[in-house]
Motif scaffolding. Structure first.
Motif, PDB file in Angstrom:
ATOM      1  N   GLN A 250       5.618 -24.062  12.708  1.00  0.00           N
ATOM      2  CA  GLN A 250       5.494 -24.187  11.261  1.00  0.00           C
ATOM      3  C   GLN A 250       6.057 -25.521  10.786  1.00  0.00           C
ATOM      4  O   GLN A 250       5.511 -26.142   9.869  1.00  0.00           O
ATOM      5  CB  GLN A 250       6.223 -23.024  10.582  1.00  0.00           C
ATOM      6  N   LEU A 251       7.152 -25.958  11.423  1.00  0.00           N
ATOM      7  CA  LEU A 251       7.723 -27.265  11.088  1.00  0.00           C
ATOM      8  C   LEU A 251       6.715 -28.363  11.356  1.00  0.00           C
ATOM      9  O   LEU A 251       6.536 -29.272  10.532  1.00  0.00           O
ATOM     10  CB  LEU A 251       8.994 -27.499  11.902  1.00  0.00           C
ATOM     11  N   ALA A 252       6.037 -28.305  12.501  1.00  0.00           N
ATOM     12  CA  ALA A 252       5.046 -29.323  12.853  1.00  0.00           C
ATOM     13  C   ALA A 252       3.918 -29.355  11.818  1.00  0.00           C
ATOM     14  O   ALA A 252       3.482 -30.430  11.386  1.00  0.00           O
ATOM     15  CB  ALA A 252       4.476 -29.049  14.240  1.00  0.00           C
ATOM     16  N   GLU A 253       3.465 -28.188  11.394  1.00  0.00           N
ATOM     17  CA  GLU A 253       2.392 -28.120  10.395  1.00  0.00           C
ATOM     18  C   GLU A 253       2.850 -28.670   9.051  1.00  0.00           C
ATOM     19  O   GLU A 253       2.108 -29.376   8.354  1.00  0.00           O
ATOM     20  CB  GLU A 253       1.897 -26.683  10.262  1.00  0.00           C
ATOM     21  N   LYS A 254       4.089 -28.345   8.679  1.00  0.00           N
ATOM     22  CA  LYS A 254       4.620 -28.836   7.408  1.00  0.00           C
ATOM     23  C   LYS A 254       4.822 -30.352   7.455  1.00  0.00           C
ATOM     24  O   LYS A 254       4.519 -31.064   6.480  1.00  0.00           O
ATOM     25  CB  LYS A 254       5.945 -28.135   7.108  1.00  0.00           C
ATOM     26  N   LEU A 255       5.323 -30.856   8.581  1.00  0.00           N
ATOM     27  CA  LEU A 255       5.494 -32.304   8.737  1.00  0.00           C
ATOM     28  C   LEU A 255       4.165 -33.025   8.611  1.00  0.00           C
ATOM     29  O   LEU A 255       4.074 -34.081   7.971  1.00  0.00           O
ATOM     30  CB  LEU A 255       6.138 -32.614  10.092  1.00  0.00           C
ATOM     31  N   ASP A 256       3.117 -32.465   9.220  1.00  0.00           N
ATOM     32  CA  ASP A 256       1.796 -33.078   9.132  1.00  0.00           C
ATOM     33  C   ASP A 256       1.277 -33.073   7.697  1.00  0.00           C
ATOM     34  O   ASP A 256       0.648 -34.043   7.248  1.00  0.00           O
ATOM     35  CB  ASP A 256       0.814 -32.343  10.043  1.00  0.00           C
ATOM     36  N   GLU A 257       1.534 -31.984   6.996  1.00  0.00           N
ATOM     37  CA  GLU A 257       1.084 -31.887   5.601  1.00  0.00           C
ATOM     38  C   GLU A 257       1.676 -33.015   4.763  1.00  0.00           C
ATOM     39  O   GLU A 257       0.961 -33.695   4.013  1.00  0.00           O
ATOM     40  CB  GLU A 257       1.506 -30.528   5.031  1.00  0.00           C
ATOM     41  N   TYR A 258       2.990 -33.227   4.897  1.00  0.00           N
ATOM     42  CA  TYR A 258       3.640 -34.310   4.163  1.00  0.00           C
ATOM     43  C   TYR A 258       3.177 -35.669   4.668  1.00  0.00           C
ATOM     44  O   TYR A 258       2.983 -36.612   3.885  1.00  0.00           O
ATOM     45  CB  TYR A 258       5.160 -34.201   4.306  1.00  0.00           C
ATOM     46  N   LEU A 259       3.011 -35.785   5.992  1.00  0.00           N
ATOM     47  CA  LEU A 259       2.609 -37.051   6.586  1.00  0.00           C
ATOM     48  C   LEU A 259       1.239 -37.486   6.089  1.00  0.00           C
ATOM     49  O   LEU A 259       1.049 -38.653   5.712  1.00  0.00           O
ATOM     50  CB  LEU A 259       2.605 -36.941   8.110  1.00  0.00           C
ATOM     51  N   PHE A 260       0.274 -36.575   6.084  1.00  0.00           N
ATOM     52  CA  PHE A 260      -1.085 -36.929   5.655  1.00  0.00           C
ATOM     53  C   PHE A 260      -1.093 -37.374   4.192  1.00  0.00           C
ATOM     54  O   PHE A 260      -1.824 -38.292   3.825  1.00  0.00           O
ATOM     55  CB  PHE A 260      -2.024 -35.745   5.851  1.00  0.00           C
TER      56      PHE A 260
ATOM     57  N   PHE B 265       6.178 -44.076   9.128  1.00  0.00           N
ATOM     58  CA  PHE B 265       6.177 -44.221  10.589  1.00  0.00           C
ATOM     59  C   PHE B 265       7.199 -43.277  11.212  1.00  0.00           C
ATOM     60  O   PHE B 265       6.906 -42.581  12.187  1.00  0.00           O
ATOM     61  CB  PHE B 265       6.479 -45.667  10.962  1.00  0.00           C
ATOM     62  N   ASN B 266       8.396 -43.228  10.652  1.00  0.00           N
ATOM     63  CA  ASN B 266       9.425 -42.327  11.183  1.00  0.00           C
ATOM     64  C   ASN B 266       8.976 -40.875  11.109  1.00  0.00           C
ATOM     65  O   ASN B 266       9.220 -40.087  12.033  1.00  0.00           O
ATOM     66  CB  ASN B 266      10.731 -42.513  10.396  1.00  0.00           C
ATOM     67  N   SER B 267       8.305 -40.514  10.027  1.00  0.00           N
ATOM     68  CA  SER B 267       7.807 -39.142   9.882  1.00  0.00           C
ATOM     69  C   SER B 267       6.742 -38.828  10.927  1.00  0.00           C
ATOM     70  O   SER B 267       6.685 -37.718  11.462  1.00  0.00           O
ATOM     71  CB  SER B 267       7.223 -38.939   8.474  1.00  0.00           C
ATOM     72  N   ALA B 268       5.906 -39.822  11.225  1.00  0.00           N
ATOM     73  CA  ALA B 268       4.853 -39.617  12.222  1.00  0.00           C
ATOM     74  C   ALA B 268       5.441 -39.405  13.609  1.00  0.00           C
ATOM     75  O   ALA B 268       4.965 -38.572  14.377  1.00  0.00           O
ATOM     76  CB  ALA B 268       3.908 -40.819  12.228  1.00  0.00           C
ATOM     77  N   VAL B 269       6.487 -40.155  13.942  1.00  0.00           N
ATOM     78  CA  VAL B 269       7.150 -39.985  15.235  1.00  0.00           C
ATOM     79  C   VAL B 269       7.814 -38.618  15.314  1.00  0.00           C
ATOM     80  O   VAL B 269       7.728 -37.928  16.341  1.00  0.00           O
ATOM     81  CB  VAL B 269       8.182 -41.111  15.469  1.00  0.00           C
ATOM     82  N   LEU B 270       8.439 -38.189  14.227  1.00  0.00           N
ATOM     83  CA  LEU B 270       9.060 -36.861  14.197  1.00  0.00           C
ATOM     84  C   LEU B 270       8.005 -35.777  14.371  1.00  0.00           C
ATOM     85  O   LEU B 270       8.220 -34.786  15.084  1.00  0.00           O
ATOM     86  CB  LEU B 270       9.810 -36.671  12.879  1.00  0.00           C
ATOM     87  N   SER B 271       6.857 -35.934  13.720  1.00  0.00           N
ATOM     88  CA  SER B 271       5.765 -34.978  13.865  1.00  0.00           C
ATOM     89  C   SER B 271       5.284 -34.911  15.313  1.00  0.00           C
ATOM     90  O   SER B 271       4.995 -33.836  15.844  1.00  0.00           O
ATOM     91  CB  SER B 271       4.604 -35.371  12.945  1.00  0.00           C
ATOM     92  N   LEU B 272       5.218 -36.077  15.972  1.00  0.00           N
ATOM     93  CA  LEU B 272       4.830 -36.124  17.380  1.00  0.00           C
ATOM     94  C   LEU B 272       5.797 -35.319  18.239  1.00  0.00           C
ATOM     95  O   LEU B 272       5.384 -34.521  19.087  1.00  0.00           O
ATOM     96  CB  LEU B 272       4.778 -37.567  17.858  1.00  0.00           C
ATOM     97  N   TYR B 273       7.094 -35.517  18.022  1.00  0.00           N
ATOM     98  CA  TYR B 273       8.091 -34.791  18.803  1.00  0.00           C
ATOM     99  C   TYR B 273       7.973 -33.282  18.568  1.00  0.00           C
ATOM    100  O   TYR B 273       8.120 -32.486  19.502  1.00  0.00           O
ATOM    101  CB  TYR B 273       9.494 -35.268  18.440  1.00  0.00           C
ATOM    102  N   ALA B 274       7.703 -32.890  17.326  1.00  0.00           N
ATOM    103  CA  ALA B 274       7.551 -31.466  17.023  1.00  0.00           C
ATOM    104  C   ALA B 274       6.324 -30.894  17.736  1.00  0.00           C
ATOM    105  O   ALA B 274       6.375 -29.792  18.296  1.00  0.00           O
ATOM    106  CB  ALA B 274       7.442 -31.253  15.515  1.00  0.00           C
ATOM    107  N   ARG B 275       5.236 -31.643  17.725  1.00  0.00           N
ATOM    108  CA  ARG B 275       4.018 -31.177  18.412  1.00  0.00           C
ATOM    109  C   ARG B 275       4.256 -31.045  19.914  1.00  0.00           C
ATOM    110  O   ARG B 275       3.811 -30.081  20.549  1.00  0.00           O
ATOM    111  CB  ARG B 275       2.873 -32.153  18.149  1.00  0.00           C
TER     112      ARG B 275
ATOM    113  N   ARG C 164      -6.677 -48.684  10.884  1.00  0.00           N
ATOM    114  CA  ARG C 164      -7.188 -47.322  11.052  1.00  0.00           C
ATOM    115  C   ARG C 164      -6.013 -46.374  11.218  1.00  0.00           C
ATOM    116  O   ARG C 164      -5.195 -46.528  12.124  1.00  0.00           O
ATOM    117  CB  ARG C 164      -8.113 -47.224  12.267  1.00  0.00           C
ATOM    118  N   ILE C 165      -5.908 -45.392  10.334  1.00  0.00           N
ATOM    119  CA  ILE C 165      -4.839 -44.398  10.399  1.00  0.00           C
ATOM    120  C   ILE C 165      -5.424 -43.042  10.029  1.00  0.00           C
ATOM    121  O   ILE C 165      -6.129 -42.916   9.021  1.00  0.00           O
ATOM    122  CB  ILE C 165      -3.673 -44.722   9.440  1.00  0.00           C
ATOM    123  N   ASN C 166      -5.128 -42.050  10.843  1.00  0.00           N
ATOM    124  CA  ASN C 166      -5.586 -40.682  10.603  1.00  0.00           C
ATOM    125  C   ASN C 166      -7.098 -40.619  10.394  1.00  0.00           C
ATOM    126  O   ASN C 166      -7.601 -40.100   9.399  1.00  0.00           O
ATOM    127  CB  ASN C 166      -4.850 -40.061   9.411  1.00  0.00           C
ATOM    128  N   ARG C 167      -7.831 -41.207  11.352  1.00  0.00           N
ATOM    129  CA  ARG C 167      -9.296 -41.148  11.426  1.00  0.00           C
ATOM    130  C   ARG C 167     -10.013 -41.933  10.337  1.00  0.00           C
ATOM    131  O   ARG C 167     -11.212 -41.783  10.161  1.00  0.00           O
ATOM    132  CB  ARG C 167      -9.778 -39.694  11.390  1.00  0.00           C
TER     133      ARG C 167
END
Length: 288
Positions: free
Chosen positions: A18-28, A45-55, A95-98
């Motif tokens: 759920q944390l990973a999904e929430k991080l992605d929501e804010y990140l996008f 950028f820091n949020s994206a790295v944190l999301s990666l670690y969560a995934r 290019r970021i997020n497709r």
């Protein structure tokens, strides 16, 4: 047969998912706002790295498309951080997020333009096999990466110089790597805490030494030692043990990717080195 090196007991339950999904929501949301202003690109950028670690915490083999997308987003934002701060006016296409986005210049001095973030951005580009981005990062001058005195030990600039020299095929690689390694001596490096220096900062250098000297027999033992030190660092305290930042060993993973591409036998498997990131399984699935 490869040796299995188990990751420490990191939570991978529904809460982390759920944390990973929430991080992605804010990140996008933050990514979409970058076309208006890049003032927050460093925190994005820091949020994206944190999301990666969560995934990677919940998907240790990186078998899910969401994990690869998380890796790609972090890599793209790392490159965009340096691209938008490398101009003083106008825009740059990233290019970021497709999506290909037109980002304005990030004005004013940025403390985030430093050797530490450069290393993270470079490792991400290596793992994603983004050679053009690796070249762009390696063309950034060391002077631009220098932080105020007291922020980093001098070794880190020698380490960045070593990696840039390797990738751009400049002369003097052996001497630069030797100097970088020598300057991690605790008697010289006084700013980084000793546990961080020994557990996180030095091991990638040692591993890189075995890679560039084509020491195929010594590479797996050095990689194993790097993972042991990574685990020791992330289990030193109870607080660290639950920190998703320890889910993967980013620097060793990147160098293992270089070694894999160089046909080195990788005699160890570990959730710290997600299989499908190491083996580039997802390359070409969508534009990066």
């Amino acid at each position: 047969m490869a040796t299995i090196f188990s990751r420490h007991n990191l939570s991978t339950g529904p809460d982390v998912e759920q944390l990973a999904e929430k991080l992605d929501e804010y990140l996008f949301r933050d990514i979409d706002s970058l076309e208006e202003t890049t003032e927050a690109i460093d925190s994005t950028f820091n949020s994206a790295v944190l999301s990666l670690y969560a995934r990677c915490a919940v998907d240790p083999r990186a078998a899910a498309a969401e994990t690869w997308e998380s890796m790609v987003n972090a890599m793209q934002l790392g490159s965009a951080l340096f691209a938008t701060t490398g101009i003083t006016e106008g825009t740059v296409e990233c290019r970021i997020n497709r999506k290909l986005r037109t980002l304005p210049a990030a004005r004013g001095p940025r403390s985030s333009i430093n050797a530490g973030n450069w290393l993270s951005a470079f490792w991400l580009a290596v793992i994603c096999h983004e050679q053009q981005r690796m070249t762009q990062l390696c063309e950034i001058s060391l002077e631009r990466l220098r932080a105020p005195e007291g922020a980093y030990d001098e070794y880190i600039y020698h380490w960045v110089d070593t990696l840039q020299t390797y990738w751009l095929r400049r002369p003097g690689l052996a001497g630069k790597l030797t100097t970088a390694i020598e300057m991690t001596d605790p008697a010289i490096a006084r700013i980084a805490p000793l546990d961080l220096l020994q557990g996180q900062l030095y091991p990638p250098m040692n591993l890189f030494y075995h890679f560039v000297t084509r020491d195929t027999e010594g590479f797996t033992p050095a990689l194993t030692e790097a993972l042991k030190l990574h685990q020791a660092y992330w289990t030193l305290t109870e607080e660290r043990t639950t920190d998703i930042d320890g889910s993967i060993a980013l620097g060793p993973l990147a160098i293992a990717c270089l070694a894999h591409d160089g046909k080195f036998p990788i005699g160890i498997e570990s959730d710290y080195l997600p299989k499908h990131l190491l083996q580039h399984t997802w390359l070409g699935e969508f534009p990066t």
